[in-house]
Design a protein around this motif. Structure first.
Motif, PDB file in Angstrom:
ATOM      1  N   ASP A 140      28.297  -8.018   0.272  1.00 18.49           N
ATOM      2  CA  ASP A 140      27.312  -8.452   1.262  1.00 18.49           C
ATOM      3  C   ASP A 140      26.768  -9.840   0.926  1.00 18.49           C
ATOM      4  O   ASP A 140      26.570 -10.673   1.820  1.00 18.49           O
ATOM      5  CB  ASP A 140      26.160  -7.449   1.342  1.00 18.49           C
ATOM      6  N   THR A 141      26.530 -10.094  -0.362  1.00 16.95           N
ATOM      7  CA  THR A 141      26.026 -11.402  -0.787  1.00 16.95           C
ATOM      8  C   THR A 141      27.047 -12.498  -0.513  1.00 16.95           C
ATOM      9  O   THR A 141      26.712 -13.572  -0.005  1.00 16.95           O
ATOM     10  CB  THR A 141      25.685 -11.373  -2.288  1.00 16.95           C
ATOM     11  N   ILE A 142      28.321 -12.213  -0.818  1.00 20.22           N
ATOM     12  CA  ILE A 142      29.373 -13.206  -0.589  1.00 20.22           C
ATOM     13  C   ILE A 142      29.540 -13.481   0.898  1.00 20.22           C
ATOM     14  O   ILE A 142      29.671 -14.640   1.323  1.00 20.22           O
ATOM     15  CB  ILE A 142      30.699 -12.723  -1.212  1.00 20.22           C
ATOM     16  N   SER A 143      29.519 -12.425   1.710  1.00 14.58           N
ATOM     17  CA  SER A 143      29.686 -12.619   3.153  1.00 14.58           C
ATOM     18  C   SER A 143      28.513 -13.406   3.745  1.00 14.58           C
ATOM     19  O   SER A 143      28.707 -14.220   4.660  1.00 14.58           O
ATOM     20  CB  SER A 143      29.818 -11.261   3.846  1.00 14.58           C
ATOM     21  N   THR A 144      27.300 -13.186   3.220  1.00 12.81           N
ATOM     22  CA  THR A 144      26.140 -13.959   3.683  1.00 12.81           C
ATOM     23  C   THR A 144      26.313 -15.433   3.340  1.00 12.81           C
ATOM     24  O   THR A 144      25.990 -16.321   4.151  1.00 12.81           O
ATOM     25  CB  THR A 144      24.851 -13.415   3.054  1.00 12.81           C
ATOM     26  N   ASN A 145      26.820 -15.725   2.141  1.00  8.02           N
ATOM     27  CA  ASN A 145      27.068 -17.118   1.757  1.00  8.02           C
ATOM     28  C   ASN A 145      28.081 -17.780   2.689  1.00  8.02           C
ATOM     29  O   ASN A 145      27.872 -18.906   3.151  1.00  8.02           O
ATOM     30  CB  ASN A 145      27.578 -17.184   0.317  1.00  8.02           C
ATOM     31  N   ILE A 146      29.177 -17.078   2.964  1.00  8.90           N
ATOM     32  CA  ILE A 146      30.214 -17.653   3.825  1.00  8.90           C
ATOM     33  C   ILE A 146      29.678 -17.866   5.239  1.00  8.90           C
ATOM     34  O   ILE A 146      29.939 -18.895   5.875  1.00  8.90           O
ATOM     35  CB  ILE A 146      31.460 -16.749   3.838  1.00  8.90           C
ATOM     36  N   ALA A 147      28.893 -16.905   5.733  1.00  5.85           N
ATOM     37  CA  ALA A 147      28.343 -17.027   7.084  1.00  5.85           C
ATOM     38  C   ALA A 147      27.373 -18.201   7.198  1.00  5.85           C
ATOM     39  O   ALA A 147      27.199 -18.759   8.289  1.00  5.85           O
ATOM     40  CB  ALA A 147      27.645 -15.728   7.487  1.00  5.85           C
ATOM     41  N   ASN A 148      26.728 -18.588   6.084  1.00  9.29           N
ATOM     42  CA  ASN A 148      25.749 -19.684   6.094  1.00  9.29           C
ATOM     43  C   ASN A 148      26.302 -20.964   5.484  1.00  9.29           C
ATOM     44  O   ASN A 148      25.532 -21.831   5.065  1.00  9.29           O
ATOM     45  CB  ASN A 148      24.488 -19.259   5.342  1.00  9.29           C
ATOM     46  N   SER A 149      27.615 -21.095   5.454  1.00  9.17           N
ATOM     47  CA  SER A 149      28.214 -22.281   4.839  1.00  9.17           C
ATOM     48  C   SER A 149      27.891 -23.561   5.609  1.00  9.17           C
ATOM     49  O   SER A 149      27.989 -24.662   5.055  1.00  9.17           O
ATOM     50  CB  SER A 149      29.736 -22.112   4.737  1.00  9.17           C
TER      51      SER A 149
END
Length: 279
Positions: free
Chosen positions: A20-29
């Motif tokens: 979830d943390t990684i996907s949040t980072n990618i979504a906010n790139s």
């Protein structure tokens, strides 16, 4: 086998938080002012069995067997490195160029309570709050605070905005009398104590700050006065500091760890089935 299933199940739930943390980072790139988050794992409690006391081998670890119960996320750490600057040449776009410095905005919840939130997103606008009066707000409509924690307001016949040498915002008028405002900027000494708020780029002081053993003065410093050391650039925005290639690598590793633990559960279940099938 039951221990294997318990350990793998405990780890799976924590790996889901990492995903979830990684996907949040990618979504906010591409989110202005966003700071990447990193999940750091730590070992959970394990049980020591001293079943080989006659072993006199010199080793760094204790003699015997240690049964672990999986791994857990010990800390989700914020990466405070500077993001790249995008030049916009817009009067009300500001980029902070000093690490751990944040703009202050006044966030109002549905109940009407107002709290100070902190963000690196310096894309500001003006909106009319009452006849003849404008307020400085950010892209989400939250009022921008000055160095004293008050909303920044000014008469609506402003002709333009400039920035003074000390980093103050100057509203210019046709009569030649400018109005100067010190933007509310705070420097975080302990950024990882702050809690994430809605919107991705907002953080705030946790409500249980006293229970955590900190005071507000230990966590952040409000920069005020003529000698405050603020790094700010007008006409630019700080972009997200997410490294997409690194996040994709972390995503692959997390997925493989997830598959490994699910496979461990499957094998333990098969072994339990064999045991139960013995006549």
């Amino acid at each position: 086998m039951l221990r294997t299933m318990v350990s793998a199940t405990n780890t799976l739930s924590q790996l889901q938080h990492q995903l979830d943390t990684i996907s949040t980072n990618i979504a906010n790139s591409n989110t202005t002012g966003y700071k990447a988050q990193q999940a750091n794992f730590t070992e959970m409690l394990y049980q020591q069995f001293n079943n080989d006391e006659l072993d006199r081998t010199v080793r760094d670890t204790p003699v015997g067997i240690r049964y672990g119960v999986g791994a857990q996320i010990g800390l989700i750490q914020s990466n405070q490195t500077q993001g790249s600057l995008q030049v916009t040449d817009r009067d009300l776009d500001f980029a902070l160029t000093t690490k751990n410095q944040y703009f202050n905005v006044l966030m109002q919840n549905p109940e009407g309570d107002v709290r100070t939130a902190y963000t690196r997103n310096g894309s500001f606008y003006v909106t009319q709050t009452e006849p003849g009066i404008l307020s400085l707000v950010n892209s989400d409509g939250y009022q921008v605070a000055d160095a004293n924690g008050q909303p920044i307001t000014f008469p609506d016949n402003v002709t333009g905005f400039t920035m003074d040498s000390d980093g103050s915002l100057v509203a210019n008028y046709e009569n030649g009398t400018p109005l100067k405002f010190q933007l509310g900027i705070s420097e975080l000494q302990k950024p990882n104590v702050m809690e994430k708020l809605q919107g991705g780029t907002y953080i705030g002081l946790p409500e249980n700050l006293d229970a955590l053993g900190f005071t507000q003065a230990q966590v952040l410093t409000d920069l005020q006065g003529a000698n405050r050391q603020v790094g700010i650039q007008k006409g630019a925005l700080e972009m997200s500091n997410v490294d997409v290639s690194k996040e994709m690598t972390n995503l692959i590793q997390a997925q493989r760890s997830y598959q490994f633990n699910t496979r461990a559960i499957t094998i333990a279940d098969q072994m339990l089935g064999l045991i139960n099938g013995i006549r």
